[in-house]
Design an enzyme around this catalytic site. Structure first.
Site, PDB file in Angstrom:
ATOM      1  N   ASP A   1      -0.372   4.534  -6.951  1.00  0.00           N
ATOM      2  CA  ASP A   1       0.988   4.732  -6.456  1.00  0.00           C
ATOM      3  C   ASP A   1       2.089   4.745  -7.508  1.00  0.00           C
ATOM      4  OD1 ASP A   1       0.159   4.902  -3.857  1.00  0.00           O
ATOM      5  OD2 ASP A   1       0.406   2.761  -3.445  1.00  0.00           O
TER       6      ASP A   1
ATOM      7  N   ASP B   1       6.625   3.139  -7.634  1.00  0.00           N
ATOM      8  CA  ASP B   1       6.298   2.357  -6.446  1.00  0.00           C
ATOM      9  C   ASP B   1       6.845   0.946  -6.580  1.00  0.00           C
ATOM     10  OD1 ASP B   1       5.132   2.081  -3.866  1.00  0.00           O
ATOM     11  OD2 ASP B   1       3.493   0.959  -4.774  1.00  0.00           O
TER      12      ASP B   1
ATOM     13  N   ASP C   1       1.818  -5.675  -8.006  1.00  0.00           N
ATOM     14  CA  ASP C   1       1.091  -5.841  -6.749  1.00  0.00           C
ATOM     15  C   ASP C   1      -0.107  -6.748  -6.971  1.00  0.00           C
ATOM     16  OD1 ASP C   1       2.816  -4.050  -5.618  1.00  0.00           O
ATOM     17  OD2 ASP C   1       1.289  -2.609  -5.007  1.00  0.00           O
TER      18      ASP C   1
ATOM     19  N   ARG D   1      11.505  -7.512  -1.835  1.00  0.00           N
ATOM     20  CA  ARG D   1      10.170  -7.972  -2.255  1.00  0.00           C
ATOM     21  C   ARG D   1      10.176  -8.765  -3.565  1.00  0.00           C
ATOM     22  NH1 ARG D   1       6.013  -2.979  -0.838  1.00  0.00           N
ATOM     23  NH2 ARG D   1       6.742  -2.689   1.282  1.00  0.00           N
TER      24      ARG D   1
END
Ligand SMILES: *[C@@H]1O[C@H](CO)[C@@H](O)[C@H](O)[C@H]1NC(C)=O
Length: 388
Positions: free
Chosen positions: A186, A210, A214, A266
């Protein structure tokens, strides 16, 4: 002229005073800096010879990653990156990919000079690898970025990762020195997939397609410390997707990071697992700072949340998933709020403790010191007349 007129004995005395003074000021300095430096930095930065004692860093980590002593020892291979080029299938000796993917066993990677590395495909980092960019400016930017897949015992320190772009499926040199097919990516700066014992310290991450970081698919025992995250919509995702129940065991420590300016959401977004988010600086947000779904547990402790002037003042966000009765454990202990910031906590429940063992535990500092604790987040600059 002056020096010639000073008698040798006096010169000697002056030199002793000079030496005494400088050693005194070193002691004084590290004490002063010690008060300002956080516990991770204090472990290696006051050592003026850190460049020749790089592996000392492995003993400095805290939080769920524990200590990185598996990354050092007699069998450690020292590898220097001399060549910024990249060949994803047949990496040349001297390139970052050769050190990170081809060499097996414990490897400590440093860089010969400042470097701008444009990766042709994601870099798959092997277990027991340390990437140490201290003392130089290393940028990994403008195309593929870093991936840790089914690997353990990895340190990533002092690199700048930005403008990461999505990648079409293709072949790359894998973590066991074998070429493997890799699916679509991504465009994250760091992607952890089924990874454990990973320490990400003092990196600067921004402007990726993105997200910046992660932590997914059963990854756990991760410490994310001293990083600077800025200019990004989706900053940090902990937990793969709502259906990935294995992430219930995920444990992540997020400490001494600087989020902002220009981060939207986030920081992190948590699914399933447990995050101890402590002593971080939040320099605004747009939608929210910390959010989650699927019964995540969060202990937000002694962070400084500075709400944006316009936009939401609320730190948290909760995504409903009606199937499981919408349970969140969002707790705030000793956080500081500025500019009207608010934190909607879970009421009437116990604050879940991180339950750190001896190697993992550290002293949480009062939120009023967060600005100074996070002042040197991101890539350290050594050209500023290295304080020591
Ligand atoms: C995580 O760390 C704990 C404590 O060191 C250890 O017991 C556990 O096995 C680790 N989990 C994984 C998946 O490595």
């Amino acid at each position: 002229m002056m020096a010639r007129s000073i008698p040798p004995s006096l010169l000697c005395a002056i030199m002793i005073i000079a030496c005494f003074n400088s050693s005194l000021s070193f002691a004084k300095q590290s004490k002063i800096n010690g008060l300002k430096m956080n516990v991770i930095d204090r472990c290696w930065r006051p050592n003026p010879k850190w460049r020749t004692h790089r592996s000392q860093l492995a003993t400095c980590s805290v939080g769920y990653v524990g200590k990185m002593t598996n990354n050092i020892g007699k069998d450690l291979i020292h590898y220097t990156v001399t060549d910024p080029s990249d060949d994803p299938i047949n990496p040349k000796l001297g390139t970052l990919r050769y050190g990170a993917s081809v060499i097996q066993g414990k490897v400590w990677i440093t860089f010969q000079k400042d470097m701008h590395i444009k990766l042709e495909k994601p870099l798959l980092i092997s277990s027991f690898t340390t990437i140490d960019g201290r003392g130089v400016n290393v940028d990994i930017a403008n195309n593929a970025c870093l991936m840790i897949s089914k690997a353990t015992n990895i340190i990533i320190h002092s690199i700048r990762v930005h403008h990461c772009k999505p990648q079409a499926p293709g072949l790359v040199m894998g973590p066991k020195g074998k070429v493997v097919p890799l699916g679509h990516m991504d465009g994250d700066a760091f992607r952890l997939v089924t990874a454990s014992k990973i320490w990400i310290d003092h990196n600067t991450l921004f402007d990726c397609q993105d997200g910046l970081l992660d932590v997914t698919r059963g990854s756990t025992n991760v410490t994310i410390s001293n990083n600077w995250f800025r200019n990004q919509d989706k900053v940090m995702l902990l937990g793969h997707d709502d259906g990935y129940v294995r992430d219930q065991n995920m444990k992540v420590t997020v400490v001494y990071n600087h989020f902002g300016p220009n981060c939207n959401q986030r920081m992190p977004r948590i699914r399933h697992g447990y995050a101890h988010v402590v002593n971080n600086l939040y320099q605004g947000w747009l939608q929210y700072a910390i959010g989650g779904s699927m019964q995540p547990s969060l202990k937000s402790e002694a962070n400084l949340f500075i709400a944006p002037t316009t936009g939401s003042k609320e730190v948290t966000w909760r995504k409903s998933s009606h199937k499981n009765g919408d349970r969140w454990e969002f707790h705030s202990v000793g956080d500081a709020f500025e500019n009207g910031a608010s934190f909607a906590v879970t009421k009437g429940r116990h604050v879940p403790k991180p339950n750190y063992n001896k190697e993992q535990s550290f002293k949480v500092v009062d939120a009023k010191f967060v600005r100074s604790l996070t002042r040197s987040s991101g890539l350290l600059r050594y050209n500023r007349a290295s304080i020591y």
